[in-house]
Write a protein that holds these residues in place. Structure first.
Motif, PDB file in Angstrom:
ATOM      1  N   UNK A 189       0.698  -1.332   0.060  1.00  0.00           N
ATOM      2  CA  UNK A 189       0.070   0.012  -0.073  1.00  0.00           C
ATOM      3  C   UNK A 189       0.760   1.201  -0.084  1.00  0.00           C
ATOM      4  N   UNK A 190       2.162   1.228   0.792  1.00  0.00           N
ATOM      5  CA  UNK A 190       2.900   2.301   0.748  1.00  0.00           C
ATOM      6  C   UNK A 190       3.695   2.585  -0.579  1.00  0.00           C
ATOM      7  N   UNK A 191       3.973   1.480  -1.102  1.00  0.00           N
ATOM      8  CA  UNK A 191       4.842   1.785  -2.377  1.00  0.00           C
ATOM      9  C   UNK A 191       3.842   1.917  -3.435  1.00  0.00           C
ATOM     10  N   UNK A 192       2.697   1.780  -3.247  1.00  0.00           N
ATOM     11  CA  UNK A 192       1.523   2.313  -4.437  1.00  0.00           C
ATOM     12  C   UNK A 192       1.432   3.791  -4.303  1.00  0.00           C
ATOM     13  N   UNK A 193       1.672   4.305  -3.222  1.00  0.00           N
ATOM     14  CA  UNK A 193       1.755   5.972  -3.034  1.00  0.00           C
ATOM     15  C   UNK A 193       2.965   6.395  -3.458  1.00  0.00           C
ATOM     16  N   UNK A 194       4.085   5.818  -2.994  1.00  0.00           N
ATOM     17  CA  UNK A 194       5.455   6.692  -3.414  1.00  0.00           C
ATOM     18  C   UNK A 194       6.600   5.557  -3.611  1.00  0.00           C
ATOM     19  N   UNK A 195       7.637   5.893  -4.335  1.00  0.00           N
ATOM     20  CA  UNK A 195       8.422   4.658  -4.624  1.00  0.00           C
ATOM     21  C   UNK A 195       9.264   4.712  -3.202  1.00  0.00           C
ATOM     22  N   UNK A 196       9.938   3.423  -2.937  1.00  0.00           N
ATOM     23  CA  UNK A 196      10.422   3.205  -1.810  1.00  0.00           C
ATOM     24  C   UNK A 196      11.873   2.503  -1.907  1.00  0.00           C
ATOM     25  N   UNK A 197      12.809   2.518  -1.300  1.00  0.00           N
ATOM     26  CA  UNK A 197      14.275   1.829  -1.349  1.00  0.00           C
ATOM     27  C   UNK A 197      14.140   0.754  -0.557  1.00  0.00           C
ATOM     28  N   UNK A 248      10.097  -9.752  -6.606  1.00  0.00           N
ATOM     29  CA  UNK A 248       9.187  -9.230  -6.918  1.00  0.00           C
ATOM     30  C   UNK A 248       9.009  -8.520  -8.380  1.00  0.00           C
ATOM     31  N   UNK A 249      10.189  -7.847  -8.719  1.00  0.00           N
ATOM     32  CA  UNK A 249      10.534  -7.411 -10.209  1.00  0.00           C
ATOM     33  C   UNK A 249      10.209  -8.582 -11.245  1.00  0.00           C
ATOM     34  N   UNK A 250      10.966  -9.731 -10.900  1.00  0.00           N
ATOM     35  CA  UNK A 250      10.879 -10.938 -11.878  1.00  0.00           C
ATOM     36  C   UNK A 250       9.321 -11.211 -11.925  1.00  0.00           C
ATOM     37  N   UNK A 251       8.648 -11.509 -11.003  1.00  0.00           N
ATOM     38  CA  UNK A 251       7.166 -11.831 -10.835  1.00  0.00           C
ATOM     39  C   UNK A 251       6.178 -10.553 -11.456  1.00  0.00           C
ATOM     40  N   UNK A 252       6.572  -9.414 -11.678  1.00  0.00           N
ATOM     41  CA  UNK A 252       5.976  -8.550 -12.278  1.00  0.00           C
ATOM     42  C   UNK A 252       5.165  -7.686 -11.235  1.00  0.00           C
ATOM     43  N   UNK A 271      11.345  -0.840 -11.103  1.00  0.00           N
ATOM     44  CA  UNK A 271      12.522   0.169 -10.725  1.00  0.00           C
ATOM     45  C   UNK A 271      11.812   1.611 -11.183  1.00  0.00           C
ATOM     46  N   UNK A 272      12.120   2.542 -10.099  1.00  0.00           N
ATOM     47  CA  UNK A 272      11.824   3.899 -10.387  1.00  0.00           C
ATOM     48  C   UNK A 272      12.832   4.446 -11.662  1.00  0.00           C
ATOM     49  N   UNK A 273      12.277   5.396 -12.196  1.00  0.00           N
ATOM     50  CA  UNK A 273      13.343   5.799 -13.261  1.00  0.00           C
ATOM     51  C   UNK A 273      13.193   7.394 -13.204  1.00  0.00           C
ATOM     52  N   UNK A 286       8.448   0.917  -7.371  1.00  0.00           N
ATOM     53  CA  UNK A 286       7.022   1.217  -7.576  1.00  0.00           C
ATOM     54  C   UNK A 286       6.190  -0.044  -7.816  1.00  0.00           C
ATOM     55  N   UNK A 287       4.991  -0.165  -7.577  1.00  0.00           N
ATOM     56  CA  UNK A 287       3.986  -1.137  -7.841  1.00  0.00           C
ATOM     57  C   UNK A 287       3.582  -1.060  -9.258  1.00  0.00           C
ATOM     58  N   UNK A 288       3.686  -2.184  -9.952  1.00  0.00           N
ATOM     59  CA  UNK A 288       3.333  -2.269 -11.164  1.00  0.00           C
ATOM     60  C   UNK A 288       1.665  -2.439 -11.437  1.00  0.00           C
ATOM     61  N   UNK A 289       1.012  -2.213 -12.509  1.00  0.00           N
ATOM     62  CA  UNK A 289      -0.485  -2.319 -12.551  1.00  0.00           C
ATOM     63  C   UNK A 289      -0.799  -3.931 -12.246  1.00  0.00           C
ATOM     64  N   UNK A 290       0.067  -4.761 -12.610  1.00  0.00           N
ATOM     65  CA  UNK A 290      -0.402  -6.280 -11.936  1.00  0.00           C
ATOM     66  C   UNK A 290      -0.313  -6.226 -10.320  1.00  0.00           C
ATOM     67  N   UNK A 291       0.819  -5.497  -9.658  1.00  0.00           N
ATOM     68  CA  UNK A 291       0.825  -5.586  -8.344  1.00  0.00           C
ATOM     69  C   UNK A 291      -0.252  -4.668  -7.682  1.00  0.00           C
TER      70      UNK A 291
END
Length: 118
Positions: free
Chosen positions: A27-35, A62-66, A70-72, A82-87
């Motif tokens: 829920x937090x990573x949906x709102x803002x990018x986190x390290x 989690x990146x491999x799962x989709x 990564x934030x750009x 960041x969360x992807x649309x699938x996330x």
């Protein structure tokens, strides 16, 4: 509404309860990018204490799962995710958090994570 491949969605849905990151993290990573450093310092986002390196390993999976990406910024990829649309789709599936993983699910996830081609 964006739909994802059902196989990928099912695989990610089975993995989320097996990982040490709480639904509050997603829920937090949906709102803002986190390290990984930020996440490892926040005990509310992890089921158990995690180092920044262990958190980064979870991010990579989690990146491999989709589920994450990564934030750009202007100079390329950053250490934040960041969360992807699938996330986001998975997060909406379980607004109160996901059900706990069974021992069988944990075993399957552990095997998939260590030997992803099987």
């Amino acid at each position: 509404m964006l739909t994802c491949d059902p196989h990928s969605l099912a695989r990610a849905a089975e993995a989320l309860p097996c990982l040490p990151l709480q639904p509050s993290f997603y829920a937090a990573v949906l709102q803002q990018p986190l390290s990984s450093e930020e996440v490892s310092r926040n005990e509310a986002w992890c089921c158990r204490p995690l180092s920044a390196n262990a958190t980064e390993n979870c991010f990579i999976w989690l990146i491999r799962l989709g589920v994450l990406r990564r934030e750009v910024d202007g100079q390329g990829l950053t250490s934040r995710v960041r969360l992807t649309p699938m996330g986001n789709q998975l997060l909406k599936r379980w607004p109160q958090g996901w059900p706990p993983a069974s021992p069988w699910q944990r075993l399957r996830h552990g095997i998939r994570r260590r030997w992803p081609r099987l």
